[in-house]
Design a protein around this motif. Sequence first.
Motif, PDB file in Angstrom:
ATOM      1  N   THR A  52      39.144  43.859  22.263  1.00  0.00           N
ATOM      2  CA  THR A  52      39.783  42.648  22.563  1.00  0.00           C
ATOM      3  C   THR A  52      41.236  43.096  23.352  1.00  0.00           C
ATOM      4  OG1 THR A  52      39.207  41.671  20.390  1.00  0.00           O
ATOM      5  CG2 THR A  52      41.581  41.011  21.111  1.00  0.00           C
ATOM      6  N   LEU A  53      41.574  44.219  23.056  1.00  0.00           N
ATOM      7  CA  LEU A  53      42.502  45.055  23.832  1.00  0.00           C
ATOM      8  C   LEU A  53      42.264  45.263  25.401  1.00  0.00           C
ATOM      9  CD1 LEU A  53      43.760  48.191  21.690  1.00  0.00           C
ATOM     10  CD2 LEU A  53      44.982  45.978  22.024  1.00  0.00           C
ATOM     11  N   TYR A  54      41.006  45.215  25.437  1.00  0.00           N
ATOM     12  CA  TYR A  54      40.266  45.297  26.789  1.00  0.00           C
ATOM     13  C   TYR A  54      40.474  43.925  27.574  1.00  0.00           C
ATOM     14  CZ  TYR A  54      36.766  45.606  30.751  1.00  0.00           C
ATOM     15  OH  TYR A  54      36.301  45.746  31.849  1.00  0.00           O
ATOM     16  N   TYR A  55      40.408  42.798  26.895  1.00  0.00           N
ATOM     17  CA  TYR A  55      40.555  41.661  27.600  1.00  0.00           C
ATOM     18  C   TYR A  55      42.015  41.303  27.872  1.00  0.00           C
ATOM     19  CZ  TYR A  55      35.987  40.387  24.852  1.00  0.00           C
ATOM     20  OH  TYR A  55      34.579  40.103  24.291  1.00  0.00           O
ATOM     21  N   ARG A  56      42.765  41.910  27.019  1.00  0.00           N
ATOM     22  CA  ARG A  56      44.004  41.594  27.485  1.00  0.00           C
ATOM     23  C   ARG A  56      44.714  42.298  28.556  1.00  0.00           C
ATOM     24  NH1 ARG A  56      48.384  43.706  23.197  1.00  0.00           N
ATOM     25  NH2 ARG A  56      46.915  42.900  21.699  1.00  0.00           N
ATOM     26  N   ASP A  57      44.097  43.545  28.560  1.00  0.00           N
ATOM     27  CA  ASP A  57      44.450  44.583  29.680  1.00  0.00           C
ATOM     28  C   ASP A  57      43.980  44.060  30.736  1.00  0.00           C
ATOM     29  OD1 ASP A  57      44.026  47.781  30.397  1.00  0.00           O
ATOM     30  OD2 ASP A  57      46.036  46.971  30.020  1.00  0.00           O
ATOM     31  N   SER A  58      42.745  43.758  30.859  1.00  0.00           N
ATOM     32  CA  SER A  58      41.949  43.334  31.887  1.00  0.00           C
ATOM     33  C   SER A  58      42.568  41.882  32.715  1.00  0.00           C
ATOM     34  CB  SER A  58      40.599  42.879  31.684  1.00  0.00           C
ATOM     35  OG  SER A  58      40.013  44.052  31.268  1.00  0.00           O
ATOM     36  N   ALA A  59      43.170  41.048  31.654  1.00  0.00           N
ATOM     37  CA  ALA A  59      43.682  39.949  32.423  1.00  0.00           C
ATOM     38  C   ALA A  59      45.031  40.177  33.158  1.00  0.00           C
ATOM     39  CB  ALA A  59      44.084  38.858  31.099  1.00  0.00           C
ATOM     40  N   ARG A  60      45.801  41.272  32.522  1.00  0.00           N
ATOM     41  CA  ARG A  60      46.940  41.547  33.263  1.00  0.00           C
ATOM     42  C   ARG A  60      46.497  42.197  34.582  1.00  0.00           C
ATOM     43  NH1 ARG A  60      49.030  46.834  33.888  1.00  0.00           N
ATOM     44  NH2 ARG A  60      47.524  47.633  32.445  1.00  0.00           N
ATOM     45  N   LEU A  61      45.580  42.984  34.684  1.00  0.00           N
ATOM     46  CA  LEU A  61      45.084  43.610  35.729  1.00  0.00           C
ATOM     47  C   LEU A  61      44.607  42.885  36.821  1.00  0.00           C
ATOM     48  CD1 LEU A  61      43.504  46.929  34.074  1.00  0.00           C
ATOM     49  CD2 LEU A  61      45.526  46.827  35.827  1.00  0.00           C
ATOM     50  N   ILE A  62      43.553  41.731  36.462  1.00  0.00           N
ATOM     51  CA  ILE A  62      43.139  40.928  37.292  1.00  0.00           C
ATOM     52  C   ILE A  62      44.484  40.074  38.096  1.00  0.00           C
ATOM     53  CG2 ILE A  62      41.746  38.845  37.416  1.00  0.00           C
ATOM     54  CD1 ILE A  62      39.800  39.957  35.499  1.00  0.00           C
ATOM     55  N   LEU A  63      45.247  39.760  37.463  1.00  0.00           N
ATOM     56  CA  LEU A  63      46.426  38.880  37.723  1.00  0.00           C
ATOM     57  C   LEU A  63      46.979  39.695  38.782  1.00  0.00           C
ATOM     58  CD1 LEU A  63      47.820  36.265  37.575  1.00  0.00           C
ATOM     59  CD2 LEU A  63      49.240  37.465  35.776  1.00  0.00           C
ATOM     60  N   ASN A  64      47.542  40.857  38.445  1.00  0.00           N
ATOM     61  CA  ASN A  64      47.923  41.777  39.553  1.00  0.00           C
ATOM     62  C   ASN A  64      47.346  42.123  40.690  1.00  0.00           C
ATOM     63  OD1 ASN A  64      50.268  41.965  37.990  1.00  0.00           O
ATOM     64  ND2 ASN A  64      49.726  43.773  36.806  1.00  0.00           N
ATOM     65  N   LEU A  65      46.000  42.213  40.565  1.00  0.00           N
ATOM     66  CA  LEU A  65      45.142  42.630  41.580  1.00  0.00           C
ATOM     67  C   LEU A  65      44.882  41.203  42.759  1.00  0.00           C
ATOM     68  CD1 LEU A  65      42.426  44.594  39.855  1.00  0.00           C
ATOM     69  CD2 LEU A  65      43.366  45.353  41.925  1.00  0.00           C
ATOM     70  N   ASP A  66      44.962  40.267  41.965  1.00  0.00           N
ATOM     71  CA  ASP A  66      44.777  38.945  42.564  1.00  0.00           C
ATOM     72  C   ASP A  66      46.250  38.802  43.492  1.00  0.00           C
ATOM     73  OD1 ASP A  66      43.002  36.604  40.352  1.00  0.00           O
ATOM     74  OD2 ASP A  66      42.670  37.238  42.535  1.00  0.00           O
ATOM     75  N   ARG A  67      47.354  39.040  42.869  1.00  0.00           N
ATOM     76  CA  ARG A  67      48.521  38.830  43.897  1.00  0.00           C
ATOM     77  C   ARG A  67      48.600  39.990  44.887  1.00  0.00           C
ATOM     78  NH1 ARG A  67      52.435  38.617  38.493  1.00  0.00           N
ATOM     79  NH2 ARG A  67      52.125  36.330  38.273  1.00  0.00           N
ATOM     80  N   ALA A  68      48.249  41.136  44.395  1.00  0.00           N
ATOM     81  CA  ALA A  68      48.135  42.008  45.610  1.00  0.00           C
ATOM     82  C   ALA A  68      47.282  42.199  46.701  1.00  0.00           C
ATOM     83  CB  ALA A  68      47.701  43.682  44.725  1.00  0.00           C
ATOM     84  N   LEU A  69      46.368  41.334  46.359  1.00  0.00           N
ATOM     85  CA  LEU A  69      45.017  40.803  47.475  1.00  0.00           C
ATOM     86  C   LEU A  69      45.557  39.767  48.523  1.00  0.00           C
ATOM     87  CD1 LEU A  69      41.921  41.385  45.365  1.00  0.00           C
ATOM     88  CD2 LEU A  69      42.500  42.534  47.560  1.00  0.00           C
ATOM     89  N   GLU A  70      46.778  38.962  47.996  1.00  0.00           N
ATOM     90  CA  GLU A  70      47.073  37.814  48.692  1.00  0.00           C
ATOM     91  C   GLU A  70      48.178  38.449  49.800  1.00  0.00           C
ATOM     92  OE1 GLU A  70      48.719  35.012  46.072  1.00  0.00           O
ATOM     93  OE2 GLU A  70      46.632  34.758  45.319  1.00  0.00           O
ATOM     94  N   ARG A  71      48.785  39.775  49.411  1.00  0.00           N
ATOM     95  CA  ARG A  71      49.909  40.269  50.502  1.00  0.00           C
ATOM     96  C   ARG A  71      49.033  40.623  51.877  1.00  0.00           C
ATOM     97  NH1 ARG A  71      52.584  42.278  45.817  1.00  0.00           N
ATOM     98  NH2 ARG A  71      54.004  40.587  45.730  1.00  0.00           N
ATOM     99  N   ARG A  72      49.870  40.491  52.826  1.00  0.00           N
ATOM    100  CA  ARG A  72      49.767  40.924  53.999  1.00  0.00           C
ATOM    101  C   ARG A  72      50.532  41.926  54.751  1.00  0.00           C
ATOM    102  NH1 ARG A  72      45.833  39.722  51.981  1.00  0.00           N
ATOM    103  NH2 ARG A  72      44.459  37.968  52.672  1.00  0.00           N
ATOM    104  N   PRO A  73      50.163  43.158  55.357  1.00  0.00           N
ATOM    105  CA  PRO A  73      48.899  43.651  55.095  1.00  0.00           C
ATOM    106  C   PRO A  73      48.781  44.095  53.718  1.00  0.00           C
ATOM    107  CG  PRO A  73      50.533  45.188  55.860  1.00  0.00           C
ATOM    108  CD  PRO A  73      51.400  44.150  55.731  1.00  0.00           C
ATOM    109  N   LEU A  74      47.465  44.398  53.316  1.00  0.00           N
ATOM    110  CA  LEU A  74      47.151  44.826  52.102  1.00  0.00           C
ATOM    111  C   LEU A  74      47.809  46.428  51.848  1.00  0.00           C
ATOM    112  CD1 LEU A  74      43.244  43.869  51.490  1.00  0.00           C
ATOM    113  CD2 LEU A  74      45.519  42.791  50.544  1.00  0.00           C
ATOM    114  N   ASP A  75      48.093  46.601  50.534  1.00  0.00           N
ATOM    115  CA  ASP A  75      48.794  47.867  50.122  1.00  0.00           C
ATOM    116  C   ASP A  75      47.451  48.425  49.500  1.00  0.00           C
ATOM    117  OD1 ASP A  75      51.535  49.130  48.309  1.00  0.00           O
ATOM    118  OD2 ASP A  75      49.735  50.194  49.150  1.00  0.00           O
TER     119      ASP A  75
END
Lengths: 185, 150
Positions: free
Chosen positions: B47-70
């Motif tokens: 359950t902690l993993y789900y919570r943590d993963s949700a946060r990371l996925i959100l941050n990764l999605d956002r980071a992947l929208e940036r141009r150029p990619l960091d």
Amino acid sequence: MGMAIDRDDTQFHVLAVDDSLIDRKLIERLLKTSSFQVTAVDSGSKALEFLGLNNNDADDDEEDEQRDSNTESVSSDEDQDHQDLGLGVNLIITDYCMPGMTGYDLLKKIKKSSSFKDIPVVIMSSENIPSRISRCLEDGAEEFLLKPVQLSDVNKLRPHLVKGRSKDIDSSHKTTSTRLITSGN
Amino acid sequence: MERNPMRRQLASMRKSLFDQGYLDEQFMELEQLLDDANPNFVEEVVTLYYRDSARLILNLDRALERRPLDFSKLDGLMHQFKGSSSSIGAKKVKAESTLFREYCKSGNAEGCMRTFQQLKKEYATLRKKLETYFQLARQIGPMESANRPK
């Protein structure tokens, strides 16, 4: 102030440091299953604070401003009497990769401290980087464990704890372990 | 030994999670830590993993929208995701996160994006299977999971 801990001489107190909530929960459970008393914190700064070491007493060049203030800082069953508990820590187990102060930075600060330099420090890392491992061991870490840490790894910590407890540590007896525990990859 | 049909079903579900490569032996390490005082330990960690993963996925999605990619930032985030996935034995998710990090290191934007989509799929599948698994385990009652070694 009554201490909640049972001051049984055979029970060792481990201070666990890891910025990952999941890994913190895991290491805590692993240690408790092995009958260790555990205090888990989420950063090197909190670890130093717990020991009663002011950040300023140790070396300079810290940037501990990146700590996530939302994470729970200390999870411990016991009363927060830092002085008593700080002196009652028998082993420190820390993650290597943490924002701000790394596990290596923490190791250096502990080893520089006159009060705490004899507390055994174990480093954990998910990355198997030989140069990183040798550096940690050369600079005073007792063991370097590869994550995910398992019960068998924790069982190997007891000899270091017994050594760390003794007030008459002869530093020439300190072993530099180069044994790596590789988890199946 | 599993006379109870639900237990048989749970055991079979568990076995297939391993056989199909969703979970690796680290999950068994977690199961070793179950006891009477901590009967829900594995589910709590997951359950902690789900919570943590949700946060990371959100941050990764956002980071992947940036141009150029960091790539450094992306690698840092995925390092965390890889770590937590590894800690619970999420084998396929961990494999995708390793691949993603390789693409970061070589600065391959297309590789990163493609791998991330795949990772999200694997994560969603694993989550669904584990939720079903724990749901059944809870129905069976506060007993240890079907194949807890003793």
